[in-house]
Design a protein around this motif. Structure first.
Motif, short mmCIF file in Angstrom:
data_model
loop_
_atom_site.label_atom_id
_atom_site.label_comp_id
_atom_site.label_asym_id
_atom_site.label_seq_id
_atom_site.Cartn_x
_atom_site.Cartn_y
_atom_site.Cartn_z
N THR A 1 0.96 -1.28 -0.03
CA THR A 1 0.04 0.02 0.01
C THR A 1 0.69 1.42 0.00
O THR A 1 0.37 2.30 -0.44
CB THR A 1 -0.99 0.09 1.33
N SER A 2 1.91 1.29 0.43
CA SER A 2 2.86 2.32 0.34
C SER A 2 3.31 2.80 -1.03
O SER A 2 3.70 3.90 -1.35
CB SER A 2 4.25 1.95 1.16
N ALA B 1 -6.14 -0.32 -5.50
CA ALA B 1 -6.46 0.71 -5.46
C ALA B 1 -6.82 1.33 -6.85
O ALA B 1 -5.91 0.88 -7.82
CB ALA B 1 -5.71 1.84 -4.87
N ILE B 2 -7.40 2.34 -7.07
CA ILE B 2 -7.90 2.91 -8.46
C ILE B 2 -7.60 4.38 -8.46
O ILE B 2 -8.11 4.90 -7.46
CB ILE B 2 -9.21 2.52 -8.95
N ASP B 3 -6.86 5.01 -9.50
CA ASP B 3 -6.81 6.35 -9.72
C ASP B 3 -7.36 6.68 -11.09
O ASP B 3 -7.22 5.86 -12.13
CB ASP B 3 -5.72 7.12 -9.21
N VAL B 4 -8.20 7.81 -11.33
CA VAL B 4 -8.81 8.37 -12.48
C VAL B 4 -8.20 9.66 -12.77
O VAL B 4 -8.34 10.63 -11.71
CB VAL B 4 -9.94 8.29 -12.41
N ARG B 5 -8.08 9.95 -13.92
CA ARG B 5 -7.56 11.45 -14.22
C ARG B 5 -8.35 12.01 -15.40
O ARG B 5 -8.27 11.16 -16.37
CB ARG B 5 -6.04 11.58 -14.42
N GLY C 1 2.50 16.11 -1.14
CA GLY C 1 2.63 14.67 -1.58
C GLY C 1 1.87 13.80 -0.89
O GLY C 1 2.30 12.46 -0.86
N ARG C 2 0.85 14.29 -0.14
CA ARG C 2 0.23 13.07 0.75
C ARG C 2 -0.76 12.33 0.00
O ARG C 2 -1.42 12.89 -1.15
CB ARG C 2 -0.90 14.03 1.83
N LYS C 3 -0.96 10.87 -0.03
CA LYS C 3 -1.60 10.17 -0.70
C LYS C 3 -2.86 9.81 0.29
O LYS C 3 -2.78 10.02 1.32
CB LYS C 3 -0.87 8.68 -1.03
N GLN D 1 -8.95 3.92 3.16
CA GLN D 1 -10.36 4.45 2.34
C GLN D 1 -10.34 4.02 1.04
O GLN D 1 -11.49 3.79 0.24
CB GLN D 1 -10.17 5.87 2.45
N THR D 2 -9.13 3.76 0.23
CA THR D 2 -9.18 3.54 -1.12
C THR D 2 -9.22 1.89 -1.34
O THR D 2 -9.11 1.84 -2.81
CB THR D 2 -7.85 4.14 -1.63
N VAL D 3 -8.85 1.12 -0.62
CA VAL D 3 -8.68 -0.21 -0.86
C VAL D 3 -9.99 -0.77 -1.48
O VAL D 3 -11.15 -0.40 -1.37
CB VAL D 3 -8.42 -1.04 0.39
#
Length: 174
Positions: free
Chosen positions: A64-65, A100-104, A135-137, A142-144
């Motif tokens: 997760t890091s 985890a997923i990110d969308v842009r 740079g905080r993620k 919450q994102t799992v």
């Protein structure tokens, strides 16, 4: 006469499907999200500012890091911004586990990250401009996304810069 009306109503109801089911599943691995497919994450994306540019979806796994690290993604799909919502993108994963997923959304189609762009992540975490500056993620708690053998469906609401916060368009007054 009543029987015919009931039969017509039943036929109409039987052919009616939810809007998401009518929306095509996008991405080069869309077949992984078909019934019986997987393991995969089906990402429903809503709240886009406009229909310009591209939408990028990335999958992160492992420690997760490393989640949301620009170079540690496992799967990436980039598509021209579709004209209808929800945008449904299939993201296959190697095995069941936590991801985890990110969308842009490159909203102004300039291929650069700037103030016009939107973003989102699994779990729809609230973030501020300060999170990006320092740079905080988002928290893995919450994102799992817990993925099993089949297809796990999640929803991501896009957020755009408003003052010093990133907010869904419904909260920015647009």
């Amino acid at each position: 006469m009543v029987y015919r009306s009931a039969a017509v109503c039943a036929a109409i109801l039987a052919s009616a499907t939810p809007a998401a089911a009518e929306t095509p599943i996008l991405g080069p691995d869309a077949a992984h999200c078909a019934p019986g497919g997987g393991p995969a994450i089906l990402v429903d994306i809503t709240g886009l500012k406009n229909r310009l540019g591209t939408v990028r979806v990335r999958t992160f796994g492992g420690a997760t890091s490393t989640w949301f690290d620009k170079t540690k993604w496992q799967t990436k799909v980039e598509i021209p911004t579709p004209r209808v919502e929800p945008i449904r993108v299939c993201m296959p994963v190697a095995a069941p586990g936590n991801y985890a997923i990110d969308v842009r959304h490159d909203a102004n189609a300039n291929n650069q990250t700037d103030r016009a762009d939107g973003g989102g992540a699994s779990g729809n975490p609230r973030v501020t401009i300060w999170d990006f500056i320092f740079g905080r993620k988002p928290s893995p708690k919450q994102t799992v996304v817990r993925v099993g053998q089949g297809v796990t469906e999640i929803s991501v609401t896009m957020m755009y810069l408003s003052g010093t916060s990133l907010k869904p368009l419904s909260e920015t007054g647009r």
